[in-house]
Motif scaffolding. Structure first.
Motif, PDB file in Angstrom:
ATOM      1  N   GLY A 151       0.812  -1.207   0.000  1.00 34.96           N
ATOM      2  CA  GLY A 151       0.000   0.000   0.000  1.00 34.96           C
ATOM      3  C   GLY A 151       0.846   1.258   0.000  1.00 34.96           C
ATOM      4  O   GLY A 151       2.083   1.198   0.032  1.00 34.96           O
ATOM      5  N   PRO A 152       0.200   2.419  -0.040  1.00 38.59           N
ATOM      6  CA  PRO A 152       0.953   3.680   0.003  1.00 38.59           C
ATOM      7  C   PRO A 152       1.855   3.750   1.231  1.00 38.59           C
ATOM      8  O   PRO A 152       1.434   3.420   2.339  1.00 38.59           O
ATOM      9  N   GLY A 153       3.098   4.134   1.008  1.00 38.88           N
ATOM     10  CA  GLY A 153       4.050   4.254   2.113  1.00 38.88           C
ATOM     11  C   GLY A 153       4.789   2.971   2.446  1.00 38.88           C
ATOM     12  O   GLY A 153       5.664   2.968   3.326  1.00 38.88           O
ATOM     13  N   GLU A 154       4.488   1.872   1.765  1.00 33.15           N
ATOM     14  CA  GLU A 154       5.178   0.607   2.034  1.00 33.15           C
ATOM     15  C   GLU A 154       6.620   0.692   1.562  1.00 33.15           C
ATOM     16  O   GLU A 154       6.906   1.165   0.453  1.00 33.15           O
ATOM     17  N   THR A 155       7.552   0.258   2.419  1.00 29.34           N
ATOM     18  CA  THR A 155       8.976   0.187   2.077  1.00 29.34           C
ATOM     19  C   THR A 155       9.503  -1.176   2.516  1.00 29.34           C
ATOM     20  O   THR A 155       8.796  -1.956   3.163  1.00 29.34           O
ATOM     21  N   LYS A 156      10.757  -1.431   2.206  1.00 31.65           N
ATOM     22  CA  LYS A 156      11.358  -2.679   2.672  1.00 31.65           C
ATOM     23  C   LYS A 156      11.320  -2.751   4.202  1.00 31.65           C
ATOM     24  O   LYS A 156      11.034  -3.812   4.779  1.00 31.65           O
ATOM     25  N   ALA A 157      11.567  -1.624   4.849  1.00 35.73           N
ATOM     26  CA  ALA A 157      11.591  -1.602   6.320  1.00 35.73           C
ATOM     27  C   ALA A 157      10.202  -1.884   6.896  1.00 35.73           C
ATOM     28  O   ALA A 157      10.067  -2.646   7.858  1.00 35.73           O
ATOM     29  N   THR A 158       9.162  -1.258   6.330  1.00 36.05           N
ATOM     30  CA  THR A 158       7.810  -1.491   6.859  1.00 36.05           C
ATOM     31  C   THR A 158       7.364  -2.921   6.577  1.00 36.05           C
ATOM     32  O   THR A 158       6.670  -3.532   7.394  1.00 36.05           O
ATOM     33  N   LEU A 159       7.763  -3.448   5.434  1.00 39.59           N
ATOM     34  CA  LEU A 159       7.420  -4.836   5.117  1.00 39.59           C
ATOM     35  C   LEU A 159       8.080  -5.793   6.104  1.00 39.59           C
ATOM     36  O   LEU A 159       7.460  -6.765   6.569  1.00 39.59           O
ATOM     37  N   GLU A 160       9.331  -5.513   6.450  1.00 40.22           N
ATOM     38  CA  GLU A 160      10.033  -6.362   7.423  1.00 40.22           C
ATOM     39  C   GLU A 160       9.322  -6.340   8.774  1.00 40.22           C
ATOM     40  O   GLU A 160       9.237  -7.367   9.467  1.00 40.22           O
ATOM     41  N   GLU A 161       8.794  -5.178   9.175  1.00 38.21           N
ATOM     42  CA  GLU A 161       8.039  -5.099  10.431  1.00 38.21           C
ATOM     43  C   GLU A 161       6.827  -6.032  10.386  1.00 38.21           C
ATOM     44  O   GLU A 161       6.549  -6.769  11.353  1.00 38.21           O
ATOM     45  N   THR A 162       6.113  -5.987   9.287  1.00 37.17           N
ATOM     46  CA  THR A 162       4.926  -6.836   9.157  1.00 37.17           C
ATOM     47  C   THR A 162       5.310  -8.306   9.168  1.00 37.17           C
ATOM     48  O   THR A 162       4.661  -9.130   9.842  1.00 37.17           O
ATOM     49  N   LEU A 163       6.368  -8.674   8.462  1.00 40.11           N
ATOM     50  CA  LEU A 163       6.771 -10.080   8.395  1.00 40.11           C
ATOM     51  C   LEU A 163       7.269 -10.583   9.744  1.00 40.11           C
ATOM     52  O   LEU A 163       7.046 -11.758  10.095  1.00 40.11           O
ATOM     53  N   ARG A 164       7.931  -9.724  10.527  1.00 40.55           N
ATOM     54  CA  ARG A 164       8.363 -10.139  11.862  1.00 40.55           C
ATOM     55  C   ARG A 164       7.160 -10.411  12.759  1.00 40.55           C
ATOM     56  O   ARG A 164       7.117 -11.400  13.501  1.00 40.55           O
ATOM     57  N   ALA A 171       4.176 -11.233  11.722  1.00 44.98           N
ATOM     58  CA  ALA A 171       3.527 -12.440  11.196  1.00 44.98           C
ATOM     59  C   ALA A 171       4.243 -13.696  11.684  1.00 44.98           C
ATOM     60  O   ALA A 171       3.605 -14.685  12.067  1.00 44.98           O
ATOM     61  N   ALA A 172       5.576 -13.649  11.694  1.00 45.49           N
ATOM     62  CA  ALA A 172       6.349 -14.804  12.161  1.00 45.49           C
ATOM     63  C   ALA A 172       6.067 -15.088  13.634  1.00 45.49           C
ATOM     64  O   ALA A 172       5.940 -16.256  14.050  1.00 45.49           O
ATOM     65  N   GLU A 173       5.958 -14.042  14.436  1.00 43.16           N
ATOM     66  CA  GLU A 173       5.630 -14.218  15.860  1.00 43.16           C
ATOM     67  C   GLU A 173       4.272 -14.909  16.021  1.00 43.16           C
ATOM     68  O   GLU A 173       4.107 -15.803  16.856  1.00 43.16           O
ATOM     69  N   ARG A 174       3.300 -14.472  15.229  1.00 42.11           N
ATOM     70  CA  ARG A 174       1.953 -15.052  15.353  1.00 42.11           C
ATOM     71  C   ARG A 174       1.932 -16.494  14.852  1.00 42.11           C
ATOM     72  O   ARG A 174       1.228 -17.352  15.419  1.00 42.11           O
ATOM     73  N   LEU A 175       2.698 -16.792  13.829  1.00 43.45           N
ATOM     74  CA  LEU A 175       2.786 -18.179  13.373  1.00 43.45           C
ATOM     75  C   LEU A 175       3.410 -19.061  14.447  1.00 43.45           C
ATOM     76  O   LEU A 175       2.957 -20.188  14.691  1.00 43.45           O
TER      77      LEU A 175
END
Length: 382
Positions: free
Chosen positions: A332-345, A347-351
């Motif tokens: 989405g608007p404002g998405e960067t590699k850094a923000t994506l990494e935050e989301t994936l981290r 997600a990994a915690e919840r998995l």
């Protein structure tokens, strides 16, 4: 997963209540939809054929598939097999892009938004041989161009005829194929998510159903159609929270022993008291539409909550004894590699905690949304 066409059943009940002879043809499981449509229309010989279109496409950036060609082809079959019938159309897709879709399918009249009042009003005009005028929610042609009269946004949902969904649809067949039976406790939304079409389809603000009538509907389907699995398909089940709590209390009091879930749950309002009531009513899991686990992206998407609320909700849902499907939109608007990494981290915690995660890449740009205006401003679309 097959999707029960709840809107079709709502409109069928309204037309039946208005005194019309109604037949519903559900083509979801048809091996040859064209043959079945042809045979049924010839046998029934209708005055009016209504086609419901739920989705314009599959919203898949990687393997995009448009559904309008299939709908247009089916319309050709219906027109050929019932040449005297007038054809109208409706469904959620027409709430998203009513004028353009009417042109694409060559439809003279269509219904955008709620269909229970607009459709009987439209058919009454057609039956009387009159050219339909400015009926709220109806798309018509005026001087060669498409005109949509804005839907009325009627708040009196409880005055609509009972749907009796199992009368029109083979619900057990959906359940056997992994589908869930949809239940609405309200229509409309007050959140401002920039990509969402709910405001186009159902309007701004909440139109609430009486919680006891919601429980009546579930009890009827459990008793008469032997349905055990229900999904709340409101824009956001848990907003406003007091209404969601009242719905859960009404269901819990009846001890129906049903399985409830929703994939429309916002972290913006999720108290431990609400989650405990949901568990008591029959929720085993819920889908949380987080979309991102990065504050800059959540702010740009105008989600109405932040990452700290995500973490609080995750802990509270776990304590309430429910599982979660975490739903994320990437890009989405404002998405960067850094923000994506935050989301994936996150997600990994919840998995690791035993939850499930669902990610989609790319946001669909729908007309009339804030994302559409952003896309124009940034030159992404003309």
């Amino acid at each position: 997963m097959p999707v029960v066409p709840n809107g079709v059943a709502c409109v069928a009940s309204a037309l039946d209540h208005a005194g019309h002879d109604v037949r519903v043809l559900d083509l979801c499981f048809a091996r040859d939809p064209h043959r079945l449509a042809r045979e049924t229309s010839r046998e029934f010989n209708p005055d009016v054929i209504g086609l419901s279109v739920r989705n314009i496409d599959n919203s898949d950036l990687i393997a995009l598939e448009h559904y309008t060609p299939a709908a247009a082809s089916l319309l050709d079959t219906l027109r050929a097999s019932a040449p005297r019938a007038q054809v109208i159309a409706g469904g959620a897709a027409f709430g998203v892009a009513p004028e353009a879709l009417s042109d694409e399918l060559g439809i003279e009249h269509a219904v955008a938004g709620d269909g229970e009042r607009a459709t009987p009003a439209l058919i009454a005009e057609l039956a009387a041989g009159r050219t339909p005028g400015a009926i709220p929610g109806v798309v018509r042609r005026v001087d060669g161009r498409r005109v949509l009269t804005p839907p009325g946004g009627d708040g009196a949902l409880d005055s609509l005829p009972p749907v009796h969904m199992h009368r029109w649809l083979d619900l057990k067949r959906y359940e056997r194929r992994g589908g869930t039976v949809p239940i609405q406790t309200k229509r409309g939304c007050v959140f401002k998510c920039i990509y969402c079409t709910y405001l186009n389809v159902e309007g701004w603000g909440y139109r609430l159903r009486d919680p006891e009538l919601v429980a009546d509907e579930i009890e009827e389907l459990a008793r008469e159609a032997h349905i055990r699995h229900f999904e709340f398909v409101d824009s956001t089940f848990n907003a406003p929270p007091r209404h969601a709590m009242s719905v859960c209390e009404a269901i819990a009091r009846r001890n129906l022993k049903v399985h409830l879930d929703t994939t429309n749950f916002t972290p913006a309002t999720a108290s431990p008291e609400l989650l405990a009531l949901m568990r008591r009513a029959g929720f085993k899991w819920l889908g949380i539409t987080a979309e991102s686990a990065s504050d800059p992206v959540l702010e740009s998407l105008q989600k109405g909550f932040d990452v700290s609320q995500l973490r609080t909700v995750a802990a509270n849902v776990s304590r309430a004894g429910m599982g979660v499907l975490w739903i994320f939109l990437i890009g989405g608007p404002g998405e960067t590699k850094a923000t994506l990494e935050e989301t994936l981290r996150f997600a990994a915690e919840r998995l690791d905690s035993g939850d499930a995660v669902y990610l989609t890449v790319g946001l669909r740009v729908y007309p009339g949304t804030t994302l559409h205006r952003i896309a124009i401003d940034e030159g992404v679309v003309p």
